[in-house]
Design a protein around this motif. Sequence first.
Motif, PDB file in Angstrom:
ATOM      1  N   ALA A 262      90.079   9.928  23.758  1.00 19.89           N
ATOM      2  CA  ALA A 262      89.097   9.607  22.727  1.00 19.89           C
ATOM      3  C   ALA A 262      87.682   9.967  23.156  1.00 19.89           C
ATOM      4  CB  ALA A 262      89.174   8.126  22.379  1.00 19.89           C
ATOM      5  N   GLY A 263      87.541  10.577  24.346  1.00 17.95           N
ATOM      6  CA  GLY A 263      86.233  11.002  24.819  1.00 17.95           C
ATOM      7  C   GLY A 263      85.465   9.949  25.580  1.00 17.95           C
ATOM      8  N   ALA A 264      86.133   8.880  25.998  1.00 19.45           N
ATOM      9  CA  ALA A 264      85.439   7.794  26.675  1.00 19.45           C
ATOM     10  C   ALA A 264      85.107   8.147  28.115  1.00 19.45           C
ATOM     11  CB  ALA A 264      86.296   6.529  26.652  1.00 19.45           C
ATOM     12  N   GLU A 265      83.986   7.586  28.607  1.00 24.95           N
ATOM     13  CA  GLU A 265      83.689   7.573  30.035  1.00 24.95           C
ATOM     14  C   GLU A 265      84.436   6.385  30.629  1.00 24.95           C
ATOM     15  OE1 GLU A 265      79.556   7.426  30.787  1.00 24.95           O
ATOM     16  OE2 GLU A 265      79.073   9.155  29.539  1.00 24.95           O
ATOM     17  N   LEU A 266      84.961   6.576  31.838  1.00 28.02           N
ATOM     18  CA  LEU A 266      85.863   5.564  32.381  1.00 28.02           C
ATOM     19  C   LEU A 266      85.519   5.186  33.813  1.00 28.02           C
ATOM     20  CD1 LEU A 266      89.179   7.081  31.097  1.00 28.02           C
ATOM     21  CD2 LEU A 266      88.570   4.706  30.763  1.00 28.02           C
ATOM     22  N   VAL A 267      85.706   3.900  34.107  1.00 27.06           N
ATOM     23  CA  VAL A 267      85.871   3.449  35.475  1.00 27.06           C
ATOM     24  C   VAL A 267      87.279   2.875  35.552  1.00 27.06           C
ATOM     25  CG1 VAL A 267      85.261   1.713  37.174  1.00 27.06           C
ATOM     26  CG2 VAL A 267      83.474   3.004  36.045  1.00 27.06           C
ATOM     27  N   VAL A 268      88.076   3.379  36.465  1.00 25.67           N
ATOM     28  CA  VAL A 268      89.472   2.987  36.582  1.00 25.67           C
ATOM     29  C   VAL A 268      89.663   2.229  37.878  1.00 25.67           C
ATOM     30  CG1 VAL A 268      91.838   3.801  36.674  1.00 25.67           C
ATOM     31  CG2 VAL A 268      90.175   5.015  35.282  1.00 25.67           C
ATOM     32  N   VAL A 269      90.158   1.010  37.784  1.00 25.31           N
ATOM     33  CA  VAL A 269      90.407   0.187  38.963  1.00 25.31           C
ATOM     34  C   VAL A 269      91.903   0.037  39.143  1.00 25.31           C
ATOM     35  CG1 VAL A 269      89.998  -2.030  40.080  1.00 25.31           C
ATOM     36  CG2 VAL A 269      88.256  -1.063  38.564  1.00 25.31           C
TER      37      VAL A 269
ATOM     38  N   LYS B  36      82.074   3.706  26.676  1.00 29.83           N
ATOM     39  CA  LYS B  36      82.263   3.419  28.094  1.00 29.83           C
ATOM     40  C   LYS B  36      83.364   2.373  28.221  1.00 29.83           C
ATOM     41  CE  LYS B  36      77.622   4.463  29.824  1.00 29.83           C
ATOM     42  NZ  LYS B  36      76.460   3.921  30.575  1.00 29.83           N
ATOM     43  N   VAL B  37      84.356   2.665  29.051  1.00 31.30           N
ATOM     44  CA  VAL B  37      85.512   1.787  29.178  1.00 31.30           C
ATOM     45  C   VAL B  37      85.717   1.416  30.636  1.00 31.30           C
ATOM     46  CG1 VAL B  37      88.012   1.589  28.877  1.00 31.30           C
ATOM     47  CG2 VAL B  37      86.640   2.735  27.140  1.00 31.30           C
ATOM     48  N   LEU B  38      85.872   0.147  30.887  1.00 36.00           N
ATOM     49  CA  LEU B  38      86.207  -0.353  32.216  1.00 36.00           C
ATOM     50  C   LEU B  38      87.664  -0.781  32.192  1.00 36.00           C
ATOM     51  CD1 LEU B  38      85.455  -1.312  35.069  1.00 36.00           C
ATOM     52  CD2 LEU B  38      84.725  -3.476  34.050  1.00 36.00           C
ATOM     53  N   ASN B  39      88.523  -0.041  32.864  1.00 39.77           N
ATOM     54  CA  ASN B  39      89.946  -0.348  32.930  1.00 39.77           C
ATOM     55  C   ASN B  39      90.179  -1.164  34.192  1.00 39.77           C
ATOM     56  OD1 ASN B  39      92.711  -0.434  33.052  1.00 39.77           O
ATOM     57  ND2 ASN B  39      93.007   1.704  32.480  1.00 39.77           N
TER      58      ASN B  39
END
Length: 221
Positions: free
Chosen positions: A148-155, A130-133
């Motif tokens: 890379a298959g990550a779940e993302l929240v993009v801000v 899980k990645v918070l950008n």
Amino acid sequence: MQEQLTPDFGDYELIDTGDFEKLERFGRYVTRRPEPQAIWRRTLSEEEWRRTADAAFLRDARSDERGEWRLAPKTPDRWTVEYSYRGMRLRMRLGLTSFKHVGIFPEQAANWNFIYDECRKLAGDSGGAKVLNLFAYTGGATLAARAAGAELVVVKDAHGPGLNILPEELPEFALESCAGAADGPCWCCVAPCCCPFPGCIPPDWLEPVCAVAVETLVEPE
């Protein structure tokens, strides 16, 4: 002895720099634009620069930042480039802006590689990191994590322009552009870059967050 500090990037080439300008190739097209840090003399002649450049940025005399592009015949104002690293294959859309940027910062390729590798490591057997950008400016770091298959929240920064991927376009564009990307969620929202946890982030998603990617650091006003 010269050491290459940036990864191989087949669709990018720094052809020449100097006299406060840089000459670069992005895919099939060559751009000429200002570079304040290029204080040395350039290697190629002015004639070679003019003959090589498909798009040249001319600064507006009334502005330190803005200007306009002059394009050679059949040169588009938008096109795509590709970047590959291990299992990551990115296709990024470029666009000529009125503030001289083209949509990506090629020197960030080392960071894209790092993000890809770390997300793969963090995923382990769980199926995806899980990645918070916190500041999605060009979208390069976002695509690398997604590849890379990550779940993302993009801000996306509410105070600055997004160059490469607009928030409403990101989920489809990222999934289409990243080979092997997972089908997990990718939320996008717009908020001030100094606000690390805006209300658009699903509360149950924040625990646990494996990684935080910050594409560009900006001091809050």
